[in-house]
Each structure stands twice: as structure tokens, then as C-alpha cells.
Enzyme design. Sequence first.
Site, PDB file in Angstrom:
ATOM      1  N   LYS A 144       2.006  69.338  45.409  1.00 15.95           N
ATOM      2  CA  LYS A 144       1.265  68.254  44.778  1.00 15.95           C
ATOM      3  C   LYS A 144       0.764  67.282  45.854  1.00 15.95           C
ATOM      4  O   LYS A 144       1.304  67.287  46.959  1.00 15.95           O
ATOM      5  CB  LYS A 144       2.147  67.527  43.757  1.00 15.95           C
ATOM      6  CG  LYS A 144       3.379  66.856  44.358  1.00 15.95           C
ATOM      7  CD  LYS A 144       4.055  65.924  43.389  1.00 15.95           C
ATOM      8  CE  LYS A 144       3.283  64.627  43.262  1.00 15.95           C
ATOM      9  NZ  LYS A 144       4.069  63.538  42.648  1.00 15.95           N
ATOM     10  N   HIS A 174       9.077  69.603  42.860  1.00 18.85           N
ATOM     11  CA  HIS A 174      10.407  69.790  43.448  1.00 18.85           C
ATOM     12  C   HIS A 174      11.529  69.315  42.529  1.00 18.85           C
ATOM     13  O   HIS A 174      12.685  69.722  42.702  1.00 18.85           O
ATOM     14  CB  HIS A 174      10.493  69.126  44.826  1.00 18.85           C
ATOM     15  CG  HIS A 174      10.604  67.637  44.789  1.00 18.85           C
ATOM     16  ND1 HIS A 174       9.512  66.807  44.848  1.00 18.85           N
ATOM     17  CD2 HIS A 174      11.686  66.816  44.697  1.00 18.85           C
ATOM     18  CE1 HIS A 174       9.912  65.553  44.801  1.00 18.85           C
ATOM     19  NE2 HIS A 174      11.219  65.520  44.707  1.00 18.85           N
ATOM     20  N   HIS A 236       6.702  64.767  37.725  1.00 23.51           N
ATOM     21  CA  HIS A 236       8.152  64.830  37.572  1.00 23.51           C
ATOM     22  C   HIS A 236       8.629  64.415  36.184  1.00 23.51           C
ATOM     23  O   HIS A 236       9.408  65.129  35.532  1.00 23.51           O
ATOM     24  CB  HIS A 236       8.835  63.936  38.615  1.00 23.51           C
ATOM     25  CG  HIS A 236       8.416  64.201  40.019  1.00 23.51           C
ATOM     26  ND1 HIS A 236       8.131  65.463  40.486  1.00 23.51           N
ATOM     27  CD2 HIS A 236       8.236  63.364  41.078  1.00 23.51           C
ATOM     28  CE1 HIS A 236       7.798  65.391  41.766  1.00 23.51           C
ATOM     29  NE2 HIS A 236       7.843  64.131  42.141  1.00 23.51           N
TER      30      HIS A 236
END
Length: 485
Positions: A144, A174, A236
Amino acid sequence: MTNTVSTMILFGSTGDLSQRMLLPSLYGLDADGLLADDLRIVCTSRSEYDTDGFRDFAEKALDRFVASDRLNDDAKAKFLNKLFYATVDITDPTQFGKLADLCGPVEKGIAIYLSTAPSLFEGAIAGLKQAGLAGPTSRLALEKPLGQDLASSDHINDAVLKVFSEKQVYRIDHYLGKETVQNLLTLRFGNALFEPLWNSKGIDHVQISVAETVGLEGRIGYFDGSGSLRDMVQSHILQLVALVAMEPPAHMEANAVRDEKVKVFRALRPINNDTVFTHTVTGQYGAGVSGGKEVAGYIDELGQPSDTETFVAIKAHVDNWRWQGVPFYIRTGKRLPARRSEIVVQFKPVPHSIFSSSGGILQPNKLRIVLQPDETIQISMMVKEPGLDRNGAHMREVWLDLSLTDVFKDRKRRIAYERLMLDLIEGDATLFVRRDEVEAQWVWIDGIREGWKANSMKPKTYVSGTWGPSTAIALAERDGVTWYD
């Protein structure tokens, strides 16, 4: 079934992410015998090194960023011998032949990791294609940010998919590599305890907080052009929402899991021009105290005026049968009092208390999943305090604490990228993000940004070291909800 490649190409190998995360992750996997002995890791960047010089560079990165208890001279030497290097200008396709020479036969499979700015993706893909490194046995991992909105994201994805098929593309978030995030699926679907209550009949609301104590910390150019909504919520936090809200997949195969996640993103209630004031709060940190030290405000750090938000709180809804009427309160920000990422699921209270009012107020049960800094799962329960209780039982809320670090103290703690790098090498796409997920996420985020623009909403200043603007507290409090701080 794994489909392990024989070669990995790491672009941006001298960058900060590579030094802190990627090279240490690959070292950790190799030290534990999880990488094939003949795996070649071809590293590249614009920096002028030969292979021996880059191995020296990589060794210094390992010495600096790998925990001392995981460093071993023999393991380090073995790993460094897997590294090869070529200096390549990613904007010049003619230079990619140097990578092809180092890779060997492509039919054995190549995993390509683009740890570069998105503006360089198209040039890299063109070079890979010209050098014969973008065939059907290759897979491509992208870091990203994948765009700044739906249009720019589509532009990137269209460019990628002109050369690679969707099943070859591994988009990285992640957070999905974190043990506790993966544990959320096991917690939900591996225990009969929660599923009967995991819906609007059993759950009152959900809180998701991703708090940082740092300010810009060297990310001035990127962050000011992005802001907290696009930097943290779009990727996220929405992935965490999906893992909390998704239906059980038929099995733990990549597309089965991602099919259920994208349904959640598409069910997110749009926040538009009429609802941004009541459902979102934006903030920007001013001067204050963080970590016991006085710190400057965002504009002073930046050195120029800016309307970029460093804090955002949102009241979101997932409009489907399971979650209708259950608000999801999400917030993220910089220069907050603590570094913490967590999910708090608050269940509905018991319908009727049989206990004396003098014994205390019954608190609703909560499930708290802490992702960082510690990996912990906690459940709050009401219990009777010890005593004779002649006037009725005295009750107290206590927390049952499952610290994964303590329970599995004999296991190595791995950073998120170790899992993601291994899955990339072995061809498991479960923890990577599919294009339709990215598109659905951007549709929701773009609607919020359009609402901010239409209403000329500007971030409210908050003092560094506090939990954001007071209006963020009010966002939850007017529903009778208190943020779990």
C-alpha cells in the site's frame, strides 16, 4: 497444497521497510528452516552495490533490526548467501535483463515484491514483462497505498492486470499477518461459545481503535497527502471490521474467506453529505505532551498550513440481517495517549437482574482483543465477591485474561511480515486483499470524503496526548456508549 517458488525478487531492497521488516522476516523464516535451501532472493534498487556490497548492507540491517535472541552467526551467513543484487533504475525497462540473469529458470516460479512507491508500479511491470519475468509462474506482491481514491486505485489495478492475472496478484495489508488478527477467525469459528451471540440479538456495539503516539515521524510527504482516513481506515481498520462481521466461510481457502469479507464491505451503510456531521469526527493534533515530552503540533511539524486529518472517528453500520442496528465505532489517530490497537465487542446486558441493587450494577460482558502492543484476548464477567453477603451478593466485574505471549511463551514471536512473506513464497493468498475488496473499501471511503468536502468540514484541533477532539467522545456518548480507554 503449497506451490513454492524458486526465486524471489525484492524491489526497494535498500529502503526502510526492507531493512526493518522484509529482510528480517526472510532471515527469520530461513533460520527456522522454512525457506528452501536453493531459494534465490534477488534484491534490487537504484543504490550502487554489487552482491557482496549488498550482503554487507543486509547484514547491518539484520544486526540492527532482528532481536538478539534470534540472531545466529551460522544462520545469518546461510541467509546472506541466498541474496543476490543488481542495481536497476525501475523506470528503464532495458535494465531488467540484469534481474533475469540472476533469477534463473522462470518456470520454477518467481515471487516479486514491489516495495516501492505506487507511481513506480507501471514502470516496474513494463520492465518485468520485457525481461520475461511476468509469465504465468510469477506472482506479484504490492505494498500500500494502492491509490488515493477509487479512480486512482482502478488505474493501478488496471495497469497491473494488463500483465498479471488477478490470481497472481498479492495485495498486502500487514495487519492481516498479525497473529491476533488471524486468531479472530479461530476465536469466532473454532469455538461454539460465541456464534449464538455474534449478531444483533447478542451484541450491543463494537469498538475498533488503532491509536498511535507518534506524529509525522519522517512520513511528511506521504501522510499529508493521505490523512488518517485513507492511511488507516481504508485498509487496516476496514479489514478488522470485515473479520468481525463476516459470515463463516465454507472453508479456509483464499477465495472463500475473501468472498465473505467483500460482502461486509458492500453492506457498509454509506455515509454521505447528510450524515457526515453525525457519523464522523475529524481532528488534527496541536501542541501538547506525548511520552512525557513537549511536542509540536501537526502544522508546526509540517511547516505549512494543512487541513489533513490526523484523527478520525466514525460510527459505521453493516446493513445486513446479522448486524442490523449494531453500531461499529471506529477511531484512529496520531499523538494519542497510548500506542494500542484493539477490538472491543460489548454484548447486550442481561434482560433482568435478580440481584439486590445494593450488590452493585451489572455490567455487560465484553470481549477485548488486543492486537498491539501485547497480543491478548480478554473477557469480562460478573462474579460474586467473597464474603457472607447478609444483605445480598456483592458483585464485581473481572477480566479473564488470555495472554498469547504467556500461553505460548515457548514459541517465537513473529512479526506480521514473516507470515505474509512465507504465504507469498508458497502461494497462499488467504491473507492478501483481492481487487473487489479494495474497490468496495474505496467506494465507502470516497463517500465520506465527498461528504466532508461538500460540507466544508475541517479537522478540529486536539491537544497531543489526549484521545482526540471532544466531539469524538460525544459521537459515542450520545448513544450511551463510552470509548474503552
